[in-house]
Write a protein that holds these residues in place. Structure first.
Motif, PDB file in Angstrom:
ATOM      1  N   GLU A 193     -18.377  32.481  -2.200  1.00 31.07           N
ATOM      2  CA  GLU A 193     -17.746  33.471  -1.124  1.00 31.07           C
ATOM      3  C   GLU A 193     -18.436  32.892  -0.190  1.00 31.07           C
ATOM      4  O   GLU A 193     -17.452  33.259   1.498  1.00 31.07           O
ATOM      5  CB  GLU A 193     -18.563  34.328  -1.207  1.00 31.07           C
ATOM      6  N   LYS A 194     -18.996  31.040   0.009  1.00 26.54           N
ATOM      7  CA  LYS A 194     -19.265  30.569   1.501  1.00 26.54           C
ATOM      8  C   LYS A 194     -17.920  30.728   2.326  1.00 26.54           C
ATOM      9  O   LYS A 194     -17.546  29.763   3.127  1.00 26.54           O
ATOM     10  CB  LYS A 194     -20.059  30.121   1.232  1.00 26.54           C
ATOM     11  N   ALA A 221     -23.701  34.468  -0.442  1.00 29.72           N
ATOM     12  CA  ALA A 221     -25.114  34.170  -1.815  1.00 29.72           C
ATOM     13  C   ALA A 221     -24.233  32.682  -2.798  1.00 29.72           C
ATOM     14  O   ALA A 221     -24.944  31.896  -3.212  1.00 29.72           O
ATOM     15  CB  ALA A 221     -24.800  35.405  -2.704  1.00 29.72           C
ATOM     16  N   THR A 222     -22.941  33.505  -3.026  1.00 28.77           N
ATOM     17  CA  THR A 222     -22.507  32.300  -4.006  1.00 28.77           C
ATOM     18  C   THR A 222     -21.166  31.379  -3.114  1.00 28.77           C
ATOM     19  O   THR A 222     -20.764  31.645  -2.143  1.00 28.77           O
ATOM     20  CB  THR A 222     -21.301  32.979  -4.703  1.00 28.77           C
ATOM     21  N   ALA A 223     -20.908  29.845  -3.700  1.00 27.85           N
ATOM     22  CA  ALA A 223     -20.051  28.578  -3.619  1.00 27.85           C
ATOM     23  C   ALA A 223     -18.747  29.478  -2.863  1.00 27.85           C
ATOM     24  O   ALA A 223     -18.133  29.510  -2.004  1.00 27.85           O
ATOM     25  CB  ALA A 223     -20.026  28.100  -4.183  1.00 27.85           C
TER      26      ALA A 223
END
Length: 118
Positions: free
Chosen positions: A24-25, A20-22
């Motif tokens: 975490e990506k 979901a988050t940058a």
């Protein structure tokens, strides 16, 4: 979803393949790679390595020019690693991270995550 193991597998793989988050990506693929290869940096350098990956991924503090603090990078690393542990991808239980061995299903799962990265 409990009645559909394949559906559950796909759901979890997709969650990890497209977080979901940058942050975490950037971080999740790195943790998955380190977990599969065993190439995780020594603990004393882990925070700096993770911080550098976040920086390379374009992440900065809200001020826009500041480095992500090492403490934040380590916290994210531990959050991602904890999420993987909750999936019980390893054979048996070990109190020492270095003694852990991915199960065959764990390897298959993480390879599936890598193959579906968005």
């Amino acid at each position: 979803m409990a009645d559909d193991p394949e559906g559950l597998w796909n759901f979890l793989v997709e969650l990890l393949a497209d977080p979901a988050t940058a942050a975490e990506k950037v971080g999740t693929p790195l943790v998955v790679h380190w977990t599969l290869t065993g190439d995780e940096p020594p603990y004393g350098l882990l925070g700096q390595a993770f911080q550098a990956a976040l920086h390379h991924g374009g992440l900065r503090t809200k001020e826009g020019n500041g480095e992500i603090p090492v403490e934040w990078a380590l916290e994210l690393y531990h959050d991602i690693r904890r999420s993987l542990h909750l999936l019980e991808l390893w054979d048996g239980i070990s109190w020492d991270v270095f003694d852990e061995k991915l199960s065959d299903a764990g390897i298959k799962f993480l390879l599936d995550v890598q193959s579906r990265r968005a």
